[in-house]
Design an enzyme around this catalytic site. Structure first.
Site, PDB file in Angstrom:
ATOM      1  N   LYS A 124       0.827  -1.209   0.000  1.00  0.00           N
ATOM      2  CA  LYS A 124       0.000   0.000   0.000  1.00  0.00           C
ATOM      3  C   LYS A 124       0.860   1.258   0.000  1.00  0.00           C
ATOM      4  O   LYS A 124       0.650   2.171  -0.801  1.00  0.00           O
ATOM      5  CB  LYS A 124      -0.929   0.008   1.216  1.00  0.00           C
ATOM      6  CG  LYS A 124      -1.930   1.167   1.204  1.00  0.00           C
ATOM      7  CD  LYS A 124      -2.693   1.248   2.504  1.00  0.00           C
ATOM      8  CE  LYS A 124      -2.153   2.352   3.360  1.00  0.00           C
ATOM      9  NZ  LYS A 124      -2.940   2.650   4.557  1.00  0.00           N
ATOM     10  N   ASP A 142      -6.728   0.884   0.632  1.00  0.00           N
ATOM     11  CA  ASP A 142      -6.851   0.905   2.094  1.00  0.00           C
ATOM     12  C   ASP A 142      -8.269   0.489   2.472  1.00  0.00           C
ATOM     13  O   ASP A 142      -9.031   0.037   1.629  1.00  0.00           O
ATOM     14  CB  ASP A 142      -6.503   2.299   2.635  1.00  0.00           C
ATOM     15  CG  ASP A 142      -7.549   3.352   2.278  1.00  0.00           C
ATOM     16  OD1 ASP A 142      -8.447   3.062   1.448  1.00  0.00           O
ATOM     17  OD2 ASP A 142      -7.486   4.460   2.837  1.00  0.00           O
TER      18      ASP A 142
END
Length: 215
Positions: A124, A142
């Site tokens: 991420k 997310d």
């Protein structure tokens, strides 16, 4: 989990997002690629507001890997102790800074593999940096994006990697650059976890979510 929406509907959704905000921005404060990596790494299990508050002074004195090493782990902790898991995060930031100085000449690499090899940097974080700093169509998934993607039908998947792939496969290329920010901002402020604001949502007629909230 909704059914995956068709290309035409997704194109309409992102056309509306673009019309509402043509150049969406991330909410983590940073001054260069290095401070962006640090900010994103610190944001795990923390809010952007909390991270920005902690890094406001930090980034004025430690905006490069070498300056962070000069500050040291305890000095870094003094700045970020209001953030969750601050001790472990401080260790990782110092380790990461050392690697950047020794192996990359103090520069942040533009390769996902290289970024992911850094302590405290996962997929991420790597994708956020690739997207925000290097302007590549990388999609950082997310909790907000995962929820919105599955709830709306824009990007359906059982895990973050599947949702990331769905974004790449189903969102038209013209929207890929900003897709991450449009989705995260919509998920954070409109398509909320407990009580989505469907009554004021600009894509409510296109969204596949069956339990819309109009209270």
């Amino acid at each position: 989990m909704a059914a995956q929406l068709d290309y035409h509907t997704i194109h309409q959704i992102f056309t509306r997002f673009r019309a509402a905000e043509a150049e969406p921005k991330g909410e983590l404060d940073h001054v260069n690629a290095y401070t962006l990596v640090v900010a994103v790494a610190l944001s795990a299990q923390a809010t952007d507001v909390g991270v920005n508050k902690a890094t406001k002074e930090l980034f004025t004195i430690a905006d490069t890997p070498q300056k962070m090493l000069d500050l040291g782990e305890e000095g870094l902790i003094d700045h970020i102790k209001t953030i969750g898991l601050y001790r472990n995060k401080a260790k990782n930031v110092i380790k990461m800074s050392k690697i950047l100085v020794e192996d990359y000449g103090g520069e942040v690499p533009s390769s996902r593999a290289a970024l992911e090899s850094l302590p405290g940097v996962g997929r991420k974080t790597a994708n956020v940096v690739l997207n925000m700093w290097f302007h590549l169509p990388a999609q950082a998934v997310d909790t907000h994006i995962f929820r919105f993607g599955n709830r709306s039908g824009v990007a359906v998947g059982k895990d973050v990697v599947a949702v990331e792939r769905a974004i790449e496969d189903h969102i038209p290329a013209e929207f890929q650059k900003h897709a991450h920010h449009w989705m995260i901002l919509h998920g954070r402020y409109v398509c909320k976890a407990r009580k989505p604001l469907c009554a004021t949502c600009l894509i409510r007629d296109l969204c596949a979510f069956e339990e819309k909230n109009f209270d």
